[in-house]
Design a protein around this motif. Structure first.
Motif, short mmCIF file in Angstrom:
data_model
loop_
_atom_site.label_atom_id
_atom_site.label_comp_id
_atom_site.label_asym_id
_atom_site.label_seq_id
_atom_site.Cartn_x
_atom_site.Cartn_y
_atom_site.Cartn_z
N TRP A 120 40.68 53.06 34.44
CA TRP A 120 40.69 51.59 34.47
C TRP A 120 41.36 50.96 33.24
O TRP A 120 41.92 49.87 33.31
CB TRP A 120 39.26 51.06 34.59
N TRP A 121 41.30 51.64 32.11
CA TRP A 121 41.81 51.10 30.84
C TRP A 121 43.33 51.23 30.74
O TRP A 121 43.95 50.65 29.85
CB TRP A 121 41.18 51.90 29.69
N ASP A 148 31.75 52.07 37.88
CA ASP A 148 32.02 50.95 36.98
C ASP A 148 31.84 51.40 35.53
O ASP A 148 31.21 52.42 35.26
CB ASP A 148 31.10 49.77 37.31
N TRP A 149 32.43 50.64 34.60
CA TRP A 149 32.40 50.98 33.18
C TRP A 149 31.42 50.07 32.46
O TRP A 149 31.63 48.87 32.37
CB TRP A 149 33.79 50.81 32.56
N THR A 208 28.79 49.60 28.91
CA THR A 208 28.49 50.02 27.54
C THR A 208 27.13 49.46 27.14
O THR A 208 26.68 48.49 27.76
CB THR A 208 29.56 49.50 26.55
N PRO A 209 26.46 50.01 26.11
CA PRO A 209 26.90 51.15 25.30
C PRO A 209 26.85 52.47 26.07
O PRO A 209 26.00 52.64 26.94
CB PRO A 209 25.89 51.15 24.14
N GLY A 226 29.80 46.87 40.10
CA GLY A 226 29.53 45.46 39.82
C GLY A 226 28.86 45.20 38.49
O GLY A 226 28.80 44.06 38.03
N GLY A 241 29.82 46.40 35.57
CA GLY A 241 30.65 46.65 34.40
C GLY A 241 31.96 45.88 34.37
O GLY A 241 32.08 44.79 34.94
N ALA A 242 32.92 46.47 33.68
CA ALA A 242 34.16 45.78 33.31
C ALA A 242 35.31 45.98 34.30
O ALA A 242 36.37 45.40 34.11
CB ALA A 242 34.61 46.27 31.93
N ILE A 243 35.10 46.79 35.33
CA ILE A 243 36.23 47.18 36.18
C ILE A 243 36.35 46.29 37.41
O ILE A 243 35.35 46.05 38.11
CB ILE A 243 36.10 48.66 36.62
N LEU A 279 36.87 42.84 25.94
CA LEU A 279 36.85 41.84 27.00
C LEU A 279 35.78 40.81 26.72
O LEU A 279 34.66 41.16 26.35
CB LEU A 279 36.54 42.51 28.34
N SER A 332 34.39 39.02 31.77
CA SER A 332 35.79 39.16 32.18
C SER A 332 36.12 40.61 32.52
O SER A 332 35.59 41.54 31.93
CB SER A 332 36.71 38.69 31.05
N LYS A 333 37.01 40.78 33.50
CA LYS A 333 37.50 42.12 33.86
C LYS A 333 39.02 42.17 33.70
O LYS A 333 39.68 43.06 34.24
CB LYS A 333 37.13 42.44 35.31
N LEU A 373 41.94 42.89 31.61
CA LEU A 373 42.52 43.52 30.41
C LEU A 373 43.89 42.92 30.08
O LEU A 373 44.20 42.68 28.91
CB LEU A 373 42.68 45.02 30.63
N ARG A 376 45.05 41.05 26.58
CA ARG A 376 46.16 41.51 25.73
C ARG A 376 47.14 40.35 25.50
O ARG A 376 47.70 40.23 24.39
CB ARG A 376 46.85 42.71 26.40
N ALA A 411 37.68 50.28 25.11
CA ALA A 411 38.50 49.25 25.73
C ALA A 411 37.71 48.01 26.14
O ALA A 411 38.22 46.89 26.06
CB ALA A 411 39.24 49.82 26.95
N GLY A 460 26.51 55.26 21.83
CA GLY A 460 27.31 54.14 21.35
C GLY A 460 28.69 54.55 20.88
O GLY A 460 29.56 53.70 20.69
#
Lengths: 265, 265
Positions: free
Chosen positions: A171-172, A196-197, A199-200, A213, A215-217, B95, B99-100, B102, B106, B137, B204
């Motif tokens: 995804w990144w 999905d991505w 964190t942590p 849903g 995460g960030a993707i 992000l 927001s998704k 990227l 940037r 990311a 982490g």
């Protein structure tokens, strides 16, 4: 793997119940149940086996370890054929102990595929190289991008070796959309997986994949990319997640099906 | 940061003692000590300030947050100039919440650099975009590869914006060697940092950078690449590592200097 707390029989029943038409299986529970018996169980329930996970781990330098890895991958190919899936996912392997040579490790994968590609194709099975997120490059998979995976796959016919696209791993990467198009044009988009991505990341980073849903993707966008590249195969959801594994498996399966509808359709 | 357990005065004394000719400073301890006073302390000890870490965090969408980030980066540029270093390292930011996008993030970095690039160059400071490992990311840096960093940097003159190469962040990337050459040819290799890659990663993933020689990275080979690309600047060792921080700082500095000699020269 998303609901690994379910035994194979429970899993098959839960899929049927949730309207899930296919299932990606892992070798260990299939072997424990018996490969023929697992094939019959899934077939009798009207479920498709979407992929078998996983072959690979082809980066060893030691000749004995290499022979053992090749033999194990031959067995995995046979298991895939018995289960009736056309796709064996490969996790390529990390750096051997003490080695700092990523390029050499990638070349040893290619060398192994020279043997395994024809062996698989003869049995109606395609190998799908799965690039894993670069955070796994040293200890699990030296193939970190779709571009690298395709550089390897394209040394072989598409009916032997292609790639597996997992949103969690790519995804990144701003180059991944073009690589998906490249894979599609070459007939090498053999599998597509969603996670999905979030964190942590947990210690060891293996079991922190996010429920769809969370995460960030932009999962829908990635689905659009693989479909625009001609992919019409199954879409798997593969979540390694300690919290999901601690919950009731049927609930997690139903939640995942609902998340899939909300975030990926 | 490798020996953040040392206060500025101890750090400067320990560098002099270990024959370390320059030091990369972080803003927080410098601000706490007083920027002018820190500049004098380091100068009087005959130490060079190699870089100041860090500006950046330029991905916010909210206009007030953006103004605040720009102001903070202007302050960082002035601090760098006062300290007598020509390089401010930028960690671009992750992000924004929810927001998704990227690509959009940037682009907002580029937008901010339009203001910050000239402001820095007028003060004799170059901005160095540091790509962070793709595992950061979402929450720390949407610039994940040297190629992405250079795509951003090349929109500006080289005396305004270049890149920082840290082995920890780029070692997995088979495209990085060619990107180092690209950066060197364009006069954009503004900083070079070493850290090794060790696993398992801690929870982490921030503070698990390996001491030189403990991990999977061929540090000498990466040094060769940046030098072949024309880099003649300082080489920093930047280890975020809870275990190193728990030890005696002078011992860690001496060990690091010895590891540098063994593994990177």
């Amino acid at each position: 793997m998303t609901v690994k707390q379910l035994g194979l029989e429970e899993l098959v029943a839960a899929c049927a119940e949730s309207g899930v038409p296919g299932v990606g299986l892992w070798r260990e529970p299939v072997q424990a149940y018996g490969v023929e018996a697992a094939a019959k169980l899934v077939r009798d329930a009207g479920l498709a086996v979407t992929t078998l996970c996983r072959g690979g781990f082809l980066t060893a330098i030691d000749p004995h370890a290499r022979v053992k890895a090749i033999d194990d991958n031959r067995a995995a190919i046979e298991e895939a054929a018995t289960l009736g899936t056309d796709t064996l996912v490969l996790v390529s392997g990390g750096l051997p102990e003490g080695s700092k040579d990523l390029h050499g490790a990638r070349e040893r994968i290619a060398e192994a595929l020279t043997e395994l590609g024809p062996y698989a194709a003869e049995r109606g099975v395609r190998l799908a190289i799965e690039p894993l997120h670069p955070m796994f490059a040293s200890d699990r998979c030296v193939v970190s991008t779709l571009a690298q995976a395709l550089d390897l796959a394209e040394r072989f016919p598409a009916e032997q070796v292609g790639v597996c696209v997992d949103t969690y791993h790519v995804w990144w990467d701003d180059r991944a959309p073009a690589q998906i198009a490249r894979a599609g044009a070459g007939g090498r988009l053999h599998a597509f997986q969603l996670a999905d991505w979030t964190t942590p990341l947990p210690e060891g980073v293996l079991n922190g994949r996010g429920q769809l849903g969370d995460g960030a993707i932009d999962l829908r966008a990635w689905r659009g990319l693989v479909e625009a590249a001609g992919y019409t195969g199954p879409i798997e959801v593969e979540l390694f997640n300690d919290e999901l594994w601690a919950r009731n498996g049927r609930e997690v399966l139903a939640e995942t099906a609902e998340r899939f509808t909300t975030h990926a359709t």
